[in-house]
Design a protein around this motif. Structure first.
Motif, short mmCIF file in Angstrom:
data_model
loop_
_atom_site.label_atom_id
_atom_site.label_comp_id
_atom_site.label_asym_id
_atom_site.label_seq_id
_atom_site.Cartn_x
_atom_site.Cartn_y
_atom_site.Cartn_z
N ARG A 42 45.62 5.29 42.92
CA ARG A 42 46.19 4.29 42.70
C ARG A 42 45.49 2.79 43.18
O ARG A 42 44.17 3.24 44.82
CB ARG A 42 47.48 4.15 43.53
CG ARG A 42 48.78 4.54 43.14
CD ARG A 42 49.58 4.72 43.93
NE ARG A 42 50.05 5.81 44.53
CZ ARG A 42 51.16 6.28 45.63
NH1 ARG A 42 51.00 4.61 46.20
NH2 ARG A 42 51.47 7.58 45.92
N CYS A 43 45.46 1.62 43.29
CA CYS A 43 44.86 0.75 43.34
C CYS A 43 45.76 -0.17 44.65
O CYS A 43 46.83 -0.30 43.58
CB CYS A 43 44.12 -0.11 41.95
SG CYS A 43 43.81 -1.40 43.01
N HIS A 44 45.24 0.29 45.49
CA HIS A 44 45.58 -0.90 46.43
C HIS A 44 45.93 -2.35 46.94
O HIS A 44 46.73 -3.36 47.47
CB HIS A 44 45.78 -0.44 47.83
CG HIS A 44 45.91 0.86 48.48
ND1 HIS A 44 45.49 1.65 49.37
CD2 HIS A 44 46.48 1.77 47.48
CE1 HIS A 44 45.97 2.56 49.62
NE2 HIS A 44 46.53 3.06 48.66
N HIS A 45 45.29 -2.78 45.30
CA HIS A 45 45.02 -4.69 45.52
C HIS A 45 45.76 -5.19 44.33
O HIS A 45 46.45 -5.98 44.16
CB HIS A 45 43.78 -4.64 44.90
CG HIS A 45 42.46 -4.47 46.83
ND1 HIS A 45 43.34 -5.21 47.55
CD2 HIS A 45 42.16 -3.66 46.84
CE1 HIS A 45 42.25 -4.88 48.51
NE2 HIS A 45 41.70 -3.98 48.14
N CYS A 46 45.79 -4.64 42.72
CA CYS A 46 46.62 -3.88 42.06
C CYS A 46 47.35 -3.45 42.00
O CYS A 46 48.48 -3.67 40.30
CB CYS A 46 45.76 -4.66 40.60
SG CYS A 46 45.11 -3.43 40.30
N GLY A 47 47.57 -2.18 42.00
CA GLY A 47 48.76 -1.41 41.72
C GLY A 47 48.36 -0.76 40.88
O GLY A 47 48.77 -0.07 40.67
N ASP B 184 36.44 3.91 40.95
CA ASP B 184 37.12 2.17 40.93
C ASP B 184 37.94 1.96 40.28
O ASP B 184 38.23 2.39 39.08
CB ASP B 184 35.83 1.86 40.36
CG ASP B 184 34.49 2.10 41.23
OD1 ASP B 184 34.50 2.70 42.40
OD2 ASP B 184 33.10 2.33 40.66
N CYS B 185 38.27 1.05 40.27
CA CYS B 185 39.78 -0.30 39.70
C CYS B 185 38.79 -0.21 38.86
O CYS B 185 38.15 -1.20 38.87
CB CYS B 185 40.54 -0.62 40.41
SG CYS B 185 42.15 -1.44 39.60
N PRO B 186 39.04 -0.49 37.26
CA PRO B 186 39.23 -1.23 36.13
C PRO B 186 39.37 -2.48 36.78
O PRO B 186 38.39 -3.41 35.71
CB PRO B 186 39.54 -0.31 34.83
CG PRO B 186 40.59 0.52 35.74
CD PRO B 186 40.29 0.74 37.08
N HIS B 187 40.33 -3.18 37.28
CA HIS B 187 40.69 -4.25 37.13
C HIS B 187 39.88 -5.52 38.34
O HIS B 187 39.99 -6.60 38.40
CB HIS B 187 42.53 -4.33 37.25
CG HIS B 187 42.71 -3.81 36.05
ND1 HIS B 187 42.23 -3.58 34.52
CD2 HIS B 187 43.77 -2.76 35.99
CE1 HIS B 187 42.94 -3.10 34.03
NE2 HIS B 187 43.60 -2.20 34.14
N CYS B 188 39.95 -4.19 39.00
CA CYS B 188 39.11 -5.04 40.67
C CYS B 188 37.58 -4.26 40.76
O CYS B 188 37.61 -3.42 40.42
CB CYS B 188 40.85 -4.44 41.48
SG CYS B 188 42.25 -4.63 41.58
N SER B 189 36.95 -5.36 42.38
CA SER B 189 36.74 -4.80 42.96
C SER B 189 36.83 -4.14 43.56
O SER B 189 36.86 -4.36 44.99
CB SER B 189 35.33 -6.30 43.27
OG SER B 189 35.73 -7.16 43.75
ZN ZN Z 1 43.39 -2.24 40.39
#
Ligand code: ZN
Ligand code: ADP
Ligand code: ZN
Length: 702
Positions: A411-416, A393-398
């Protein structure tokens, strides 16, 4: 100073910070009279900024001390009333400030140029005389093309050119532009495309037909000096044809007589940040206001345009657009045949079914090309630990972080947010962490293995390549990779929707969607429409070289691997029956009172916590009811705030509230009355500095 300065008082559109509440126009004085539309530099705070003179005002009240205009960019003719009306309409309709839209509509470099710098730029020699059009002999139009051309010449429009892929829509655009230019020596045309980098062929065709000096491009891939140059050429009339992406709808084109919106269904006509305008919808408005004909073209029109072009019947006066149908492909090339693989009958975890693999092999051995579509980049959408159920899981996004194998990153495709792939499970230390699900990177890898023994006609091994946002990050990479497909170096191309749009790949005879099912059951009511058009477009890539296909006794094929072969969309795809699909979707939308039978807007709030974001929207809703805003509860329905599907991105919680109306003017009226309340709320202590909000009118995703 308390005495009014001598001179003229003018209102100027400048870009003030978003929702600053400073009003749309600022007032300045000028020693000389300045016509509306004149570009000026004015002081704003401690800066000096570009502005557009909007109107002359009566002298300011006694005691008001106005600042003076700093400079006038008088090398550029004032922007005309058509342009100013367009900007004004867009600002009102999309609930933004006039200054924001006006400045967004101008080339960025204008902001930095002093009048002397601009004068030097304008003095540079203009290119040599225009190359004559049509050095190449023109093809004879098909009967369907000729009918479309004649109707466009005779009727006022707007037109929906509903033509299959390869039916010769582009040729119709070219002829209409040509006729218009020939009839009026100063006339100009605007041709819009979704993403210019993906369709360099279109630009080439216009340049080949009309000469390089008549055609200018306008899109975000250009440098600022290039954009300024194109913009000036359109503004001063030396460019006869402006070819651009959505931003081009705001270009100053004083003698505009024709607007083409190619692939009008494409979502990229809607700007998804800042001023969320629809360039397609503005094109219709602009055409009517400026007296230009508008042609919307597509093989799979948006349901909005389809409905707007419905023919009249006994109890219905019909839509506002005139529908022109071109069902046949040029050269009688058959539309691709649909092949459906029922994945319920395949071994579990099958990614490429045996029949699809056999078909790929056969095509490669014949020297044909294949395209595999999957709308998910990376190797796998998530890493998972079977021992403790840890997920990446991305720690910064759901959202999950996607596993990219090539550089061993998550890699998180939402926040990078990017980290290296852990060696062991961060939750329990187990070494047994595995990727779940497939991305394009994995498909490419698996195909290369599965087809390793397959040979091309010359005996050389098969070449599998991939095109997606990851492989095309470097400048020029996309062009290079596309060139490899065109030259025949690539046999099997794996990619996201990026490869499905618009390319004229001659030797692609098979297109496969390996996991299309998600969109059948999406919560987004537009998902089926998007998938259908993607697959029809992708299928349209297959078998474009009719002569070749016929000589080989081969035929273009569109393959679907699905667990739901009985789904209505599959039958419509099999028949290439956009009409049946569209009518069935429209019926569903009518029953559910969804667009185009209703009008929508979203107001969204972003904050650090759900409570704050929700609180803002609840307060906004309360304010609308207490103030008794026009239409509320009658023509306008306000739904409760709900978190977005991806609720948190980069540690920002996102909540939105849907507004629906049976009547567009009523919705507009309500939004206009609501805007000042939202501004006031934003400045209350419990929200100030804590909430960002935006309004999205006619949202594409809700
Ligand atoms: Zn993210
Ligand atoms: P669309 O824009 O509908 O996909 P195009 O205009 O690109 O279709 O036409 C498909 C192909 O057919 C192109 O290669 C084009 O040059 C060719 N073509 C178009 N109209 C004709 C015609 N009347 N006669 C012969 N070839 C044509
Ligand atoms: Zn674990």
């Amino acid at each position: 100073m308390s005495t009014a300065e001598p001179g003229h008082t003018i209102a100027v559109a400048v870009q003030t910070p978003a929702h600053s509440g400073m009003g749309d126009l600022l007032t300045y004085r000028s020693a000389q009279p300045l016509a509306p539309g004149t570009l000026v530099r004015v002081p704003l705070g401690r800066r000096e900024v570009l502005g557009v003179v909007w109107e002359a005002l009566a002298a300011p009240p006694e005691g008001v001390d106005l600042r003076a205009v700093a400079a006038v960019l008088d090398g550029i003719a004032p922007l005309d009333a058509h342009w100013r009306r367009l900007v004004n309409f867009a600002a009102r309709y999309y609930q933004r400030s006039l200054g924001e839209i006006a400045l967004m509509a101008l080339p960025p470099q204008l902001r930095d140029l002093q009048p002397e710098q601009l004068a030097r730029r304008l003095r540079r020699p203009a290119p040599t005389a225009q190359t004559d059009a049509a050095a190449v002999p023109l093809v004879a139009l098909s009967a369907e093309q000729e009918n479309a051309r004649a109707q466009i010449a005779a009727q006022p429009g707007p037109f929906l050119l509903f033509g299959s892929t390869g039916s010769g829509k582009t040729e119709v655009y070219l002829r209409c532009v040509q006729a218009m230019l020939a009839a009026d020596p100063s006339a100009q045309a605007l041709v819009m495309v979704p993403e210019i980098n993906l369709t360099p062929q279109l630009e080439e065709r216009f340049i080949a037909r009309f000469g390089a000096t008549s055609v200018v491009a306008l899109h975000s891939g250009m440098t600022n000096p290039q954009r300024l140059k194109s913009w000036l050429a359109a503004h001063n009339g030396s460019a006869r044809i402006v070819l651009g992406t959505r931003m081009a709808v705001f270009a100053s084109i004083p003698q505009l007589r024709l607007i083409v919106v190619d692939e009008e269904h494409d979502a990229s006509y809607k700007q998804q940040e800042g001023a969320r305008y629809s360039a397609r919808d503005l094109a219709i408005w602009r055409g009517r206001e400026q007296g230009a004909k508008v042609i919307l073209g597509s093989a799979t029109p948006s349901l909005e345009s389809w409905y707007a072009s419905r023919p009249a019947s006994a109890d219905d006066p019909g839509g506002r657009y005139l529908r022109l149908h071109m069902p046949s492909r040029i050269g009688e090339g058959a539309l691709p045949r649909l092949r459906v693989v029922n994945m319920n009958h395949q071994p579990r975890r099958t990614v490429f079914s045996a029949p699809l693999l056999a078909a790929l092999q056969e095509r490669v051995e014949r020297g044909e090309q294949c395209m595999i579509l999957l709308n998910r980049r990376g190797y796998a959408p998530v890493l998972h630990c079977a021992d403790c159920d840890w997920k990446s899981d991305c720690p910064h996004c759901s959202a999950h972080q996607v596993f990219h194998k090539a550089d061993r990153t998550l890699r998180c495709h939402h926040c990078g947010f990017t980290v290296r792939v852990p060696r062991a499970c961060p939750g329990c230390g187990s070494p047994d962490i595995t990727p779940i699900g497939k991305g394009t990177e994995q498909l490419e890898e698996q195909l290369a293995t599965l087809l390793a023994d397959v040979r091309r006609p010359d005996g050389s091994p098969v070449r599998v390549a991939r095109i997606d946002a990851d492989t095309t990050r470097a400048k020029g990479a996309l062009e290079a990779q596309l060139a490899q497909v065109h030259s025949g170096e690539t046999d099997v191309l794996v990619g996201t929707q990026m490869i499905a749009k618009g390319h004229d790949f001659r030797r692609i005879t098979l297109v496969a969607a390996v996991q299309p099912d998600g969109a059948f059951f999406s919560s987004d009511f537009r998902a089926p429409e998007r998938l259908f058009s993607l697959l029809m477009q992708a299928g349209g890539r297959a078998g474009r070289d009719a002569q070749y296909i016929a000589s080989q006794g081969s035929r273009g094929e569109l393959w679907l691997q699905t667990f739901h072969p009985e789904h209505g969309m599959v039958a419509a795809l099999r028949q290439h029956d956009y009409i049946a699909f569209a009518e069935q979707q429209l019926q569903e939308r009518r029953d559910a009172a969804m667009p185009p039978f209703a009008f929508q807007a979203l107001v969204r709030a972003d904050a650090r916590t759900q409570e704050v974001a929700q609180g803002f929207l609840l307060a906004a809703s309360d304010a609308a009811y207490t103030q008794g805003l026009p239409g509320l509860g009658d023509h306008v329905t306000l739904y409760p705030p709900v978190p977005l599907v991806i609720q948190r991105v980069a540690n920002v919680e996102r909540v939105q509230m849907l507004l629906e109306s049976d009547n567009r003017p009523a919705l507009q009226h309500f939004l206009a009355a609501w805007q000042p309340l939202l501004l006031a709320l934003r400045n209350q202590p419990e929200h100030k500095g804590l909430v960002r909000w935006l309004v999205d009118v006619d949202p594409l995703a809700i």
